[in-house]
Motif scaffolding. Structure first.
Motif, PDB file in Angstrom:
ATOM      1  N   GLU A  10       0.831  -1.209   0.000  1.00  0.00           N
ATOM      2  CA  GLU A  10       0.000   0.000   0.000  1.00  0.00           C
ATOM      3  C   GLU A  10       0.867   1.261   0.000  1.00  0.00           C
ATOM      4  OE1 GLU A  10      -2.535  -0.441   3.383  1.00  0.00           O
ATOM      5  OE2 GLU A  10      -3.938  -1.767   2.335  1.00  0.00           O
ATOM      6  N   ARG A  11       1.961   1.228   0.750  1.00  0.00           N
ATOM      7  CA  ARG A  11       2.852   2.385   0.809  1.00  0.00           C
ATOM      8  C   ARG A  11       3.479   2.657  -0.565  1.00  0.00           C
ATOM      9  NH1 ARG A  11       7.248   1.686   4.906  1.00  0.00           N
ATOM     10  NH2 ARG A  11       5.486   1.637   6.319  1.00  0.00           N
ATOM     11  N   ILE A  12       3.907   1.613  -1.246  1.00  0.00           N
ATOM     12  CA  ILE A  12       4.498   1.780  -2.578  1.00  0.00           C
ATOM     13  C   ILE A  12       3.442   2.260  -3.567  1.00  0.00           C
ATOM     14  CG2 ILE A  12       5.514   0.543  -4.522  1.00  0.00           C
ATOM     15  CD1 ILE A  12       7.145  -1.039  -2.519  1.00  0.00           C
ATOM     16  N   ALA A  13       2.238   1.689  -3.502  1.00  0.00           N
ATOM     17  CA  ALA A  13       1.165   2.112  -4.399  1.00  0.00           C
ATOM     18  C   ALA A  13       0.809   3.579  -4.166  1.00  0.00           C
ATOM     19  CB  ALA A  13      -0.061   1.237  -4.195  1.00  0.00           C
ATOM     20  N   GLU A  14       0.818   4.002  -2.928  1.00  0.00           N
ATOM     21  CA  GLU A  14       0.513   5.393  -2.587  1.00  0.00           C
ATOM     22  C   GLU A  14       1.574   6.337  -3.144  1.00  0.00           C
ATOM     23  OE1 GLU A  14       0.707   7.767   1.520  1.00  0.00           O
ATOM     24  OE2 GLU A  14      -0.788   6.144   1.516  1.00  0.00           O
ATOM     25  N   GLU A  15       2.797   5.877  -3.159  1.00  0.00           N
ATOM     26  CA  GLU A  15       3.897   6.689  -3.668  1.00  0.00           C
ATOM     27  C   GLU A  15       3.741   6.968  -5.164  1.00  0.00           C
ATOM     28  OE1 GLU A  15       8.650   6.049  -4.144  1.00  0.00           O
ATOM     29  OE2 GLU A  15       7.730   5.357  -2.274  1.00  0.00           O
ATOM     30  N   TYR A  16       3.189   6.000  -5.910  1.00  0.00           N
ATOM     31  CA  TYR A  16       3.056   6.147  -7.347  1.00  0.00           C
ATOM     32  C   TYR A  16       1.687   6.660  -7.782  1.00  0.00           C
ATOM     33  CZ  TYR A  16       7.534   3.909  -7.961  1.00  0.00           C
ATOM     34  OH  TYR A  16       8.867   3.627  -7.934  1.00  0.00           O
ATOM     35  N   ALA A  17       0.780   6.779  -6.871  1.00  0.00           N
ATOM     36  CA  ALA A  17      -0.562   7.261  -7.200  1.00  0.00           C
ATOM     37  C   ALA A  17      -0.493   8.756  -7.519  1.00  0.00           C
ATOM     38  CB  ALA A  17      -1.516   7.017  -6.031  1.00  0.00           C
ATOM     39  N   PRO A  18      -1.351   9.228  -8.425  1.00  0.00           N
ATOM     40  CA  PRO A  18      -1.339  10.661  -8.743  1.00  0.00           C
ATOM     41  C   PRO A  18      -1.712  11.490  -7.510  1.00  0.00           C
ATOM     42  CG  PRO A  18      -3.178   9.565  -9.830  1.00  0.00           C
ATOM     43  CD  PRO A  18      -2.349   8.508  -9.181  1.00  0.00           C
ATOM     44  N   THR A  20      -3.099  14.762  -5.621  1.00  0.00           N
ATOM     45  CA  THR A  20      -4.003  15.890  -5.808  1.00  0.00           C
ATOM     46  C   THR A  20      -3.534  17.004  -4.886  1.00  0.00           C
ATOM     47  OG1 THR A  20      -5.508  15.027  -4.144  1.00  0.00           O
ATOM     48  CG2 THR A  20      -5.978  14.457  -6.433  1.00  0.00           C
ATOM     49  N   GLU A  21      -3.380  18.168  -5.460  1.00  0.00           N
ATOM     50  CA  GLU A  21      -2.878  19.315  -4.713  1.00  0.00           C
ATOM     51  C   GLU A  21      -4.045  20.029  -4.051  1.00  0.00           C
ATOM     52  OE1 GLU A  21      -1.269  23.016  -6.722  1.00  0.00           O
ATOM     53  OE2 GLU A  21       0.557  21.951  -6.205  1.00  0.00           O
ATOM     54  N   SER A  22      -3.909  20.336  -2.782  1.00  0.00           N
ATOM     55  CA  SER A  22      -4.991  21.025  -2.089  1.00  0.00           C
ATOM     56  C   SER A  22      -5.013  22.498  -2.504  1.00  0.00           C
ATOM     57  CB  SER A  22      -4.819  20.913  -0.576  1.00  0.00           C
ATOM     58  OG  SER A  22      -3.761  21.731  -0.140  1.00  0.00           O
ATOM     59  N   LYS A  23      -6.122  23.135  -2.279  1.00  0.00           N
ATOM     60  CA  LYS A  23      -6.281  24.539  -2.656  1.00  0.00           C
ATOM     61  C   LYS A  23      -5.373  25.440  -1.821  1.00  0.00           C
ATOM     62  CE  LYS A  23     -10.957  24.043  -4.349  1.00  0.00           C
ATOM     63  NZ  LYS A  23     -12.347  24.439  -4.226  1.00  0.00           N
ATOM     64  N   VAL A  24      -5.142  25.085  -0.578  1.00  0.00           N
ATOM     65  CA  VAL A  24      -4.278  25.898   0.279  1.00  0.00           C
ATOM     66  C   VAL A  24      -2.842  25.837  -0.233  1.00  0.00           C
ATOM     67  CG1 VAL A  24      -3.371  26.161   2.605  1.00  0.00           C
ATOM     68  CG2 VAL A  24      -5.778  25.602   2.280  1.00  0.00           C
ATOM     69  N   VAL A  25      -2.397  24.658  -0.645  1.00  0.00           N
ATOM     70  CA  VAL A  25      -1.046  24.522  -1.187  1.00  0.00           C
ATOM     71  C   VAL A  25      -0.923  25.316  -2.477  1.00  0.00           C
ATOM     72  CG1 VAL A  25       0.599  22.874  -2.183  1.00  0.00           C
ATOM     73  CG2 VAL A  25      -0.643  22.297  -0.107  1.00  0.00           C
ATOM     74  N   ARG A  26      -1.948  25.263  -3.315  1.00  0.00           N
ATOM     75  CA  ARG A  26      -1.942  26.032  -4.561  1.00  0.00           C
ATOM     76  C   ARG A  26      -1.907  27.528  -4.276  1.00  0.00           C
ATOM     77  NH1 ARG A  26      -6.546  25.720  -8.950  1.00  0.00           N
ATOM     78  NH2 ARG A  26      -7.643  25.359  -7.030  1.00  0.00           N
TER      79      ARG A  26
END
Length: 119
Positions: A10-18, A20-26
């Motif tokens: 799961e950790r490896i899959a999470e690393e390669y998953a796209p 999504t940038e939050s609005k606050v970060v943007r």
């Protein structure tokens, strides 16, 4: 052991998953995009201005550069020029920042309204 393999997968899959940038970060990235060029200009211009002023002071106070009255005159001119450039650095910084803020104002305010509306 099976559970550990599942967590690892799961950790490896999470690393390669796209991501999504939050609005606050943007919003933070936009704010940095607005301010960074003004900061870079102000620091660069300030360093160059200080070097010019320092060169002028060196001409006046040491034997560095042309000797005699010519060195004194050139040193005074360079010193005054450097101090004038140091003096106008902050107003130039504020002007550049104002222009950049006006260019991105709509996008930033709309994003900030979206964030405030979601909370």
């Amino acid at each position: 052991m099976e559970n550990l393999d599942k967590v690892y997968a799961e950790r490896i899959a999470e690393e390669y998953a796209p991501k999504t940038e939050s609005k606050v970060v943007r919003l933070k990235k936009l704010d940095t995009k607005v301010k960074r060029p003004a900061f870079i200009f102000a620091y660069t211009f300030g360093i160059i201005s200080a070097l010019i002023a320092g060169t002028g002071m060196s001409f006046v106070m040491t034997d560095f550069g042309p000797s005699g009255d010519l060195g004194l005159i050139i040193g005074i001119i360079l010193g005054v020029l450097g101090f004038v450039l140091c003096g106008i650095n902050y107003p130039l910084y504020k002007k550049i920042l104002k222009i950049r803020k006006s260019a991105y104002a709509f996008e930033i305010t709309e994003l900030a309204k979206e964030i405030a509306g979601n909370k």
